[in-house]
Design a protein around this motif. Structure first.
Motif, PDB file in Angstrom:
ATOM      1  N   GLU A  27      58.640  61.940  27.827  1.00  0.00           N
ATOM      2  CA  GLU A  27      57.889  61.162  27.801  1.00  0.00           C
ATOM      3  C   GLU A  27      57.738  61.205  25.798  1.00  0.00           C
ATOM      4  O   GLU A  27      56.826  62.517  25.713  1.00  0.00           O
ATOM      5  CB  GLU A  27      56.046  61.124  27.975  1.00  0.00           C
ATOM      6  CG  GLU A  27      56.443  60.526  29.100  1.00  0.00           C
ATOM      7  CD  GLU A  27      55.819  59.241  28.828  1.00  0.00           C
ATOM      8  OE1 GLU A  27      56.237  58.910  27.946  1.00  0.00           O
ATOM      9  OE2 GLU A  27      55.384  58.533  30.324  1.00  0.00           O
ATOM     10  N   ASN A  28      58.536  61.037  25.173  1.00  0.00           N
ATOM     11  CA  ASN A  28      59.445  61.525  24.105  1.00  0.00           C
ATOM     12  C   ASN A  28      59.608  63.231  23.720  1.00  0.00           C
ATOM     13  O   ASN A  28      60.390  63.033  24.043  1.00  0.00           O
ATOM     14  CB  ASN A  28      57.387  60.968  22.813  1.00  0.00           C
ATOM     15  CG  ASN A  28      57.006  59.748  22.884  1.00  0.00           C
ATOM     16  OD1 ASN A  28      57.282  59.063  23.110  1.00  0.00           O
ATOM     17  ND2 ASN A  28      55.871  59.552  23.316  1.00  0.00           N
ATOM     18  N   ARG A  29      58.571  63.591  22.966  1.00  0.00           N
ATOM     19  CA  ARG A  29      59.407  65.475  23.016  1.00  0.00           C
ATOM     20  C   ARG A  29      58.661  66.168  24.595  1.00  0.00           C
ATOM     21  O   ARG A  29      59.262  66.977  24.033  1.00  0.00           O
ATOM     22  CB  ARG A  29      58.304  65.640  21.460  1.00  0.00           C
ATOM     23  CG  ARG A  29      58.435  65.091  20.082  1.00  0.00           C
ATOM     24  CD  ARG A  29      57.583  65.463  19.291  1.00  0.00           C
ATOM     25  NE  ARG A  29      56.518  65.737  19.650  1.00  0.00           N
ATOM     26  CZ  ARG A  29      55.653  66.749  19.559  1.00  0.00           C
ATOM     27  NH1 ARG A  29      55.756  68.209  20.143  1.00  0.00           N
ATOM     28  NH2 ARG A  29      54.136  66.691  19.723  1.00  0.00           N
ATOM     29  N   PHE A  30      58.463  65.395  25.068  1.00  0.00           N
ATOM     30  CA  PHE A  30      57.816  66.303  26.494  1.00  0.00           C
ATOM     31  C   PHE A  30      58.655  65.710  27.409  1.00  0.00           C
ATOM     32  O   PHE A  30      59.289  64.541  27.626  1.00  0.00           O
ATOM     33  CB  PHE A  30      56.501  65.962  26.896  1.00  0.00           C
ATOM     34  CG  PHE A  30      55.100  66.234  25.633  1.00  0.00           C
ATOM     35  CD1 PHE A  30      54.979  65.151  25.007  1.00  0.00           C
ATOM     36  CD2 PHE A  30      54.852  67.600  25.565  1.00  0.00           C
ATOM     37  CE1 PHE A  30      54.143  65.723  23.437  1.00  0.00           C
ATOM     38  CE2 PHE A  30      54.051  67.512  24.957  1.00  0.00           C
ATOM     39  CZ  PHE A  30      53.461  67.009  24.237  1.00  0.00           C
ATOM     40  N   SER A  31      59.557  66.574  27.682  1.00  0.00           N
ATOM     41  CA  SER A  31      60.434  66.212  29.308  1.00  0.00           C
ATOM     42  C   SER A  31      60.253  67.524  30.087  1.00  0.00           C
ATOM     43  O   SER A  31      59.554  68.846  30.086  1.00  0.00           O
ATOM     44  CB  SER A  31      61.784  66.173  28.932  1.00  0.00           C
ATOM     45  OG  SER A  31      62.496  67.740  28.487  1.00  0.00           O
ATOM     46  N   VAL A  32      60.458  67.372  31.604  1.00  0.00           N
ATOM     47  CA  VAL A  32      60.429  67.958  32.790  1.00  0.00           C
ATOM     48  C   VAL A  32      61.842  68.377  33.118  1.00  0.00           C
ATOM     49  O   VAL A  32      62.935  67.535  33.276  1.00  0.00           O
ATOM     50  CB  VAL A  32      58.994  67.270  33.757  1.00  0.00           C
ATOM     51  CG1 VAL A  32      57.973  67.748  33.054  1.00  0.00           C
ATOM     52  CG2 VAL A  32      59.584  66.591  34.385  1.00  0.00           C
ATOM     53  N   ASN A  33      61.880  69.739  33.369  1.00  0.00           N
ATOM     54  CA  ASN A  33      62.765  69.965  34.783  1.00  0.00           C
ATOM     55  C   ASN A  33      62.557  70.838  36.375  1.00  0.00           C
ATOM     56  O   ASN A  33      61.740  71.087  36.523  1.00  0.00           O
ATOM     57  CB  ASN A  33      63.308  71.195  34.559  1.00  0.00           C
ATOM     58  CG  ASN A  33      64.982  71.913  34.455  1.00  0.00           C
ATOM     59  OD1 ASN A  33      65.218  71.272  35.906  1.00  0.00           O
ATOM     60  ND2 ASN A  33      65.404  72.897  34.352  1.00  0.00           N
ATOM     61  N   PHE A  34      62.796  69.469  36.730  1.00  0.00           N
ATOM     62  CA  PHE A  34      62.064  69.368  38.254  1.00  0.00           C
ATOM     63  C   PHE A  34      63.352  68.951  38.468  1.00  0.00           C
ATOM     64  O   PHE A  34      63.922  68.456  39.486  1.00  0.00           O
ATOM     65  CB  PHE A  34      61.935  67.638  38.759  1.00  0.00           C
ATOM     66  CG  PHE A  34      61.072  67.298  39.950  1.00  0.00           C
ATOM     67  CD1 PHE A  34      61.408  66.310  40.521  1.00  0.00           C
ATOM     68  CD2 PHE A  34      60.335  68.619  40.879  1.00  0.00           C
ATOM     69  CE1 PHE A  34      61.567  66.009  41.705  1.00  0.00           C
ATOM     70  CE2 PHE A  34      60.156  68.170  41.708  1.00  0.00           C
ATOM     71  CZ  PHE A  34      60.030  67.287  42.803  1.00  0.00           C
ATOM     72  N   GLN A  35      62.773  70.362  40.092  1.00  0.00           N
ATOM     73  CA  GLN A  35      63.980  70.926  40.809  1.00  0.00           C
ATOM     74  C   GLN A  35      63.254  71.343  42.321  1.00  0.00           C
ATOM     75  O   GLN A  35      62.687  72.226  42.067  1.00  0.00           O
ATOM     76  CB  GLN A  35      65.053  72.526  40.726  1.00  0.00           C
ATOM     77  CG  GLN A  35      65.561  72.567  38.955  1.00  0.00           C
ATOM     78  CD  GLN A  35      66.578  72.315  38.875  1.00  0.00           C
ATOM     79  OE1 GLN A  35      66.563  72.297  39.643  1.00  0.00           O
ATOM     80  NE2 GLN A  35      66.795  72.005  37.502  1.00  0.00           N
ATOM     81  N   LYS A  36      63.331  69.828  42.808  1.00  0.00           N
ATOM     82  CA  LYS A  36      62.524  70.183  43.856  1.00  0.00           C
ATOM     83  C   LYS A  36      63.345  71.321  45.138  1.00  0.00           C
ATOM     84  O   LYS A  36      61.813  71.565  45.828  1.00  0.00           O
ATOM     85  CB  LYS A  36      63.212  68.353  44.554  1.00  0.00           C
ATOM     86  CG  LYS A  36      62.008  68.331  46.176  1.00  0.00           C
ATOM     87  CD  LYS A  36      62.454  67.023  46.461  1.00  0.00           C
ATOM     88  CE  LYS A  36      61.585  66.558  47.484  1.00  0.00           C
ATOM     89  NZ  LYS A  36      61.716  65.070  47.758  1.00  0.00           N
ATOM     90  N   ALA A  37      64.269  71.229  45.583  1.00  0.00           N
ATOM     91  CA  ALA A  37      64.706  72.779  46.261  1.00  0.00           C
ATOM     92  C   ALA A  37      63.937  73.850  46.329  1.00  0.00           C
ATOM     93  O   ALA A  37      63.573  74.316  47.101  1.00  0.00           O
ATOM     94  CB  ALA A  37      65.872  72.784  46.247  1.00  0.00           C
ATOM     95  N   ALA A  38      64.563  74.315  44.496  1.00  0.00           N
ATOM     96  CA  ALA A  38      63.324  75.430  44.227  1.00  0.00           C
ATOM     97  C   ALA A  38      61.467  74.824  44.181  1.00  0.00           C
ATOM     98  O   ALA A  38      61.038  76.205  44.247  1.00  0.00           O
ATOM     99  CB  ALA A  38      64.353  75.595  42.973  1.00  0.00           C
ATOM    100  N   LYS A  39      61.423  73.827  44.518  1.00  0.00           N
ATOM    101  CA  LYS A  39      60.001  73.601  43.730  1.00  0.00           C
ATOM    102  C   LYS A  39      59.880  74.607  42.870  1.00  0.00           C
ATOM    103  O   LYS A  39      58.687  74.785  42.181  1.00  0.00           O
ATOM    104  CB  LYS A  39      59.284  74.487  44.912  1.00  0.00           C
ATOM    105  CG  LYS A  39      59.531  74.012  46.276  1.00  0.00           C
ATOM    106  CD  LYS A  39      58.446  73.436  47.636  1.00  0.00           C
ATOM    107  CE  LYS A  39      58.873  73.484  49.259  1.00  0.00           C
ATOM    108  NZ  LYS A  39      58.702  74.935  49.696  1.00  0.00           N
ATOM    109  N   SER A  40      60.211  74.133  41.470  1.00  0.00           N
ATOM    110  CA  SER A  40      60.441  74.376  40.366  1.00  0.00           C
ATOM    111  C   SER A  40      59.456  72.682  39.697  1.00  0.00           C
ATOM    112  O   SER A  40      60.089  71.889  39.755  1.00  0.00           O
ATOM    113  CB  SER A  40      61.348  75.238  39.715  1.00  0.00           C
ATOM    114  OG  SER A  40      61.386  75.845  37.867  1.00  0.00           O
ATOM    115  N   PHE A  41      58.711  72.731  38.740  1.00  0.00           N
ATOM    116  CA  PHE A  41      58.794  72.054  37.725  1.00  0.00           C
ATOM    117  C   PHE A  41      58.175  72.422  36.277  1.00  0.00           C
ATOM    118  O   PHE A  41      56.589  72.331  36.103  1.00  0.00           O
ATOM    119  CB  PHE A  41      57.867  71.365  37.881  1.00  0.00           C
ATOM    120  CG  PHE A  41      56.776  69.896  37.465  1.00  0.00           C
ATOM    121  CD1 PHE A  41      55.672  69.284  37.082  1.00  0.00           C
ATOM    122  CD2 PHE A  41      57.709  68.690  37.503  1.00  0.00           C
ATOM    123  CE1 PHE A  41      55.293  68.483  36.613  1.00  0.00           C
ATOM    124  CE2 PHE A  41      57.002  67.566  36.752  1.00  0.00           C
ATOM    125  CZ  PHE A  41      56.177  67.079  35.871  1.00  0.00           C
TER     126      PHE A  41
END
Lengths: 113, 117
Positions: free
Chosen positions: B61-75
């Motif tokens: 979302e514009n300047r905001f982004s996520v790094n979603f790592q499902k296996a590592a359960k990281s967001f």
């Protein structure tokens, strides 16, 4: 246009009193929630209501009782207030289906003296 | 029960720089939603970004982004080109899909983000 409103925004009262916080949403949502934010900013769900039915009720003292006259309103009644009840209380609403993005009210800061 | 952990109580970044806020969660479910909320000093809770667990593509979302790592359960949340208005508490939140959809959000303890001019 206010989406989720709460009254009052600030509430200062004495221990032992009974108080209510009102919440109204004009988003047409079918589910409403109450959250408590403590002095360390930790947010925890207290209740949710869907179509006037209580869906979840976490480990909240029975001095707290939600009341929903219709699906646009969810009021929070607190009896026999204690010092530990001092917190910010947030109302929120959402649709039960899909993303279920929750829209929050401005919060009510409750101070028990 | 699900838990959400934000290991950084406070982060500081220079204006215009990039900062990443960490979030891990614990769940036995395979499908769920994840959110980042922002709470400025006004205390209003504002949704920043959301991610559906079944989508592999990271939300932006514009300047905001996520790094979603499902296996590592990281967001984790990345804020690019930080602005003074980004200063706030940031909360990571989890919502289960099971249970009929009326479940509340499970929040982490928050990260206080400071923007240095």
């Amino acid at each position: 246009d206010t989406a989720v409103s709460q009254t009052p925004k600030y509430l200062v009262t004495q221990m032992g009193n009974d108080k209510s916080i009102k919440c109204e949403q004009n988003l047409g949502h079918d589910t409403m929630y109450w959250y408590k934010q403590d002095s360390k900013k930790f947010l925890k769900i207290m209740f949710s209501y869907n179509n006037k039915e209580l869906i979840i009720n976490e480990t909240v003292p029975n001095r707290f009782s939600p009341k929903s006259p219709d699906k646009a309103h969810l009021n929070l009644h607190i009896n026999s207030l204690e010092l530990g009840d001092s917190a910010v209380y947030f109302c929120a609403s959402s649709y039960i289906e899909g993303y279920n993005e929750q829209f929050f009210g401005p919060g009510t800061r409750l101070t028990v003296l | 029960a699900q838990t959400v952990t934000q290991s950084q109580p406070e982060m500081s970044v220079q204006e215009a720089e990039t900062v990443t806020l960490s979030c891990t969660y614990d769940t036995s479910e395979s499908d769920y939603y994840l959110f980042w909320y922002k709470q400025p000093p006004s205390r209003q809770m504002i949704l920043v970004i959301r991610q559906e667990a079944y989508k592999q593509q990271n939300a932006t979302e514009n300047r905001f982004s996520v790094n979603f790592q499902k296996a590592a359960k990281s967001f984790s949340l990345k804020i690019s080109d930080s602005q003074l208005g980004d200063a706030a508490m940031y909360f990571c939140a989890y919502r289960t899909i099971s249970g009929g959809g009326a479940d509340g959000l499970t929040f982490g303890k928050g990260t206080h983000l400071i923007i240095q001019p």
